[in-house]
Write a protein that holds these residues in place. Sequence first.
Motif, PDB file in Angstrom:
ATOM      1  N   LYS A 172       0.842  -1.195   0.000  1.00 11.44           N
ATOM      2  CA  LYS A 172       0.000   0.000   0.000  1.00 11.44           C
ATOM      3  C   LYS A 172       0.874   1.240   0.000  1.00 11.44           C
ATOM      4  CE  LYS A 172      -2.482  -1.100   3.636  1.00 11.44           C
ATOM      5  NZ  LYS A 172      -3.540  -1.011   4.674  1.00 11.44           N
ATOM      6  N   ALA A 173       0.278   2.370  -0.426  1.00 10.86           N
ATOM      7  CA  ALA A 173       1.051   3.606  -0.524  1.00 10.86           C
ATOM      8  C   ALA A 173       0.135   4.803  -0.424  1.00 10.86           C
ATOM      9  CB  ALA A 173       1.812   3.641  -1.850  1.00 10.86           C
ATOM     10  N   GLN A 174       0.738   5.968  -0.223  1.00  8.34           N
ATOM     11  CA  GLN A 174      -0.008   7.218  -0.339  1.00  8.34           C
ATOM     12  C   GLN A 174       0.663   8.065  -1.409  1.00  8.34           C
ATOM     13  OE1 GLN A 174       0.042   9.089   3.569  1.00  8.34           O
ATOM     14  NE2 GLN A 174       1.802  10.334   3.009  1.00  8.34           N
ATOM     15  N   ILE A 175      -0.180   8.778  -2.176  1.00 10.99           N
ATOM     16  CA  ILE A 175       0.278   9.481  -3.375  1.00 10.99           C
ATOM     17  C   ILE A 175      -0.080  10.962  -3.278  1.00 10.99           C
ATOM     18  CG2 ILE A 175       0.108   9.577  -5.884  1.00 10.99           C
ATOM     19  CD1 ILE A 175      -1.003   6.654  -5.724  1.00 10.99           C
ATOM     20  N   ASN A 176       0.908  11.813  -3.485  1.00  6.58           N
ATOM     21  CA  ASN A 176       0.682  13.250  -3.629  1.00  6.58           C
ATOM     22  C   ASN A 176       1.105  13.660  -5.036  1.00  6.58           C
ATOM     23  OD1 ASN A 176       1.328  12.906  -0.534  1.00  6.58           O
ATOM     24  ND2 ASN A 176       0.168  14.799  -0.744  1.00  6.58           N
ATOM     25  N   GLY A 177       0.331  14.517  -5.670  1.00  9.84           N
ATOM     26  CA  GLY A 177       0.690  14.926  -7.017  1.00  9.84           C
ATOM     27  C   GLY A 177       0.215  16.317  -7.372  1.00  9.84           C
ATOM     28  N   LYS A 178       0.856  16.882  -8.368  1.00  7.71           N
ATOM     29  CA  LYS A 178       0.434  18.181  -8.889  1.00  7.71           C
ATOM     30  C   LYS A 178       0.844  18.270 -10.354  1.00  7.71           C
ATOM     31  CE  LYS A 178       0.438  23.172  -8.091  1.00  7.71           C
ATOM     32  NZ  LYS A 178       0.926  24.301  -7.278  1.00  7.71           N
ATOM     33  N   ASN A 179      -0.004  18.892 -11.167  1.00 13.23           N
ATOM     34  CA  ASN A 179       0.280  19.061 -12.588  1.00 13.23           C
ATOM     35  C   ASN A 179       0.746  20.487 -12.877  1.00 13.23           C
ATOM     36  OD1 ASN A 179       0.077  17.899 -15.395  1.00 13.23           O
ATOM     37  ND2 ASN A 179      -1.198  19.711 -15.628  1.00 13.23           N
ATOM     38  N   PHE A 180       1.742  20.597 -13.744  1.00  9.00           N
ATOM     39  CA  PHE A 180       2.258  21.903 -14.175  1.00  9.00           C
ATOM     40  C   PHE A 180       2.220  21.947 -15.699  1.00  9.00           C
ATOM     41  CE2 PHE A 180       4.255  20.649 -10.243  1.00  9.00           C
ATOM     42  CZ  PHE A 180       4.231  21.783  -9.450  1.00  9.00           C
ATOM     43  N   GLN A 181       2.225  23.131 -16.253  1.00 11.65           N
ATOM     44  CA  GLN A 181       2.284  23.295 -17.697  1.00 11.65           C
ATOM     45  C   GLN A 181       3.415  24.244 -18.069  1.00 11.65           C
ATOM     46  OE1 GLN A 181      -1.590  24.473 -19.244  1.00 11.65           O
ATOM     47  NE2 GLN A 181      -1.966  22.353 -19.837  1.00 11.65           N
ATOM     48  N   PHE A 182       4.204  23.825 -19.073  1.00 13.06           N
ATOM     49  CA  PHE A 182       5.319  24.641 -19.540  1.00 13.06           C
ATOM     50  C   PHE A 182       5.349  24.630 -21.068  1.00 13.06           C
ATOM     51  CE2 PHE A 182       6.721  22.662 -15.512  1.00 13.06           C
ATOM     52  CZ  PHE A 182       6.895  23.802 -14.745  1.00 13.06           C
ATOM     53  N   PRO A 183       5.727  25.743 -21.695  1.00 10.27           N
ATOM     54  CA  PRO A 183       5.853  25.758 -23.157  1.00 10.27           C
ATOM     55  C   PRO A 183       7.119  25.024 -23.597  1.00 10.27           C
ATOM     56  CG  PRO A 183       6.518  27.878 -22.252  1.00 10.27           C
ATOM     57  CD  PRO A 183       5.987  27.070 -21.097  1.00 10.27           C
ATOM     58  N   VAL A 184       7.020  24.302 -24.703  1.00  9.37           N
ATOM     59  CA  VAL A 184       8.187  23.596 -25.235  1.00  9.37           C
ATOM     60  C   VAL A 184       8.057  23.519 -26.758  1.00  9.37           C
ATOM     61  CG1 VAL A 184       7.110  21.320 -24.995  1.00  9.37           C
ATOM     62  CG2 VAL A 184       9.606  21.501 -25.085  1.00  9.37           C
TER      63      VAL A 184
END
Length: 369
Positions: A172-184
Motif C-alpha cells: 500500500k502507498a499514499q500518493i501526492n501529485g500536482k500538474n504543471f504546464q510549460f511551453p516547449v
Amino acid sequence: MTKIRYAIIGNGFRAMAFLRIGLVLSAQFEVTSVFFRNKEKVAEFSQTHSVPTALTIKECLSTNPDFVVIAIGRDGNPEMVKQLISYGIPMLVETPPAMNLNDLHSLWDISIKQNAKIQIAEQYFLQPLYEAKLKALKKGILGEVHNLSISWAHDYHGVSLIRRLLGVGFEKAQINGKNFQFPVTITDSRDGIKTDGEVVMADRSRYTIEFESGKVAFYDFASNVQYRSKIRTRHLNIQGVRGEMDDDIVRSLTKDNQPLVQTFQITQDINTLSTYSINLGGECLYRNPFARERFTDDEVAMLRCLLGMKEYLLTGNSFYSFAEGCQDNYFFLLMQEALKQPYVAVKTEVQPWNQAKKITKGAVPVPLG
C-alpha cells in the motif's frame, strides 16, 4: 522446435509490431491470423501480407492459436477480454487492461471465476537497459534500495518500473501529485524530426509516492513531448544505502568501503541503434540473443513478452500477471485523482488481485529463447 502460434486482435501500430516479430522469426513463431473490424483494411493488409485475416473472433480462433495477443485501443480492452474469456483462449493483453476501477474489478472477478489464462504485455522492465539495471540491483551493488527519482515512462508503465526497481510488490502507498504546464518546442515525432518551431504547452505531472515499507518514489513525466524530443530527456536516479545509480553512472562502495565509480557500457547497432550488449565494470549484464534480427529495444522487449507467454503456458509461471497489470493501472487511476487535489494524500487500498496466489516482488525472469 514447436512453433509458438498466436493470433493478433487489432491492426494498429502495436499490433503490427507483434506481426513483424512473428514474420521475422518465422522459424520460431507463427501468426495464425490477424483480426480486423473493417473489410477495407483487410484488403489493404492482404496486398502486402500473406498472413490469414479474420472479420469475426470465431473465424480468428478457428486457426487454433496457442494464445491471442490483444492490441487494440485501450478503451476496447475490457469487452474484448470478456469476449475471449468465454472462448477459454489464453491471452496476452496490451496495457492497460481497463481504464476504470469498476472495469478492473469486473474483469478480475470474471477471470477468477472462469480460471482465465491472462498475462499483460508490460514491456518496459524487459528492455535491455532496464534488464541490466535490475540485474545490477539484484546483485546488491547499491545495497538496500530505498528511493528513486524517475522520469522515463508514462502512467502505468512508470508505476510498473517503480514497483520493480524498489521491489515493493503490492505494498500500500499514499500518493501526492500536482500538474504543471510549460511551453516547449516540438522537435520530433513518429513521422520524423520537426523544424517548424511549433511551440505547445506540455503537461508535467509530478508525484511523491510513499510506500508502507518507507520506500519512496519521486515520479514525473511529460508524455506529450518526452518520448520524442531532441531537447527533453528521460532520466532515472536510484539510491541505496551503499550507492547511487544515476542514469548510466553507478557510484558505490567496494567491500572495504572504498568509493567506486562505474559506467554502463552500451554497445549498439550503428544503423538501428538496437542494443547488442551492456556491461558494467567488466561484467556483461545483458547480451541480445536476437541481435542479428536488428530489432529495436522495444521490439526485443515485446518479443520477450511472447516468450514469457509461452513459458507461462508450459509451466504456469507468470512473467507479468493479470494481477500485476491491474495493480499498475489502479495506481495510475489514483495518481489521476491526486492531481485533482494537490497536496492532499490519496491512499491506496487492498484490492482483490492483491490476494492472488504466487504474487512475487521484483522481476520474474523471462527466458531469452
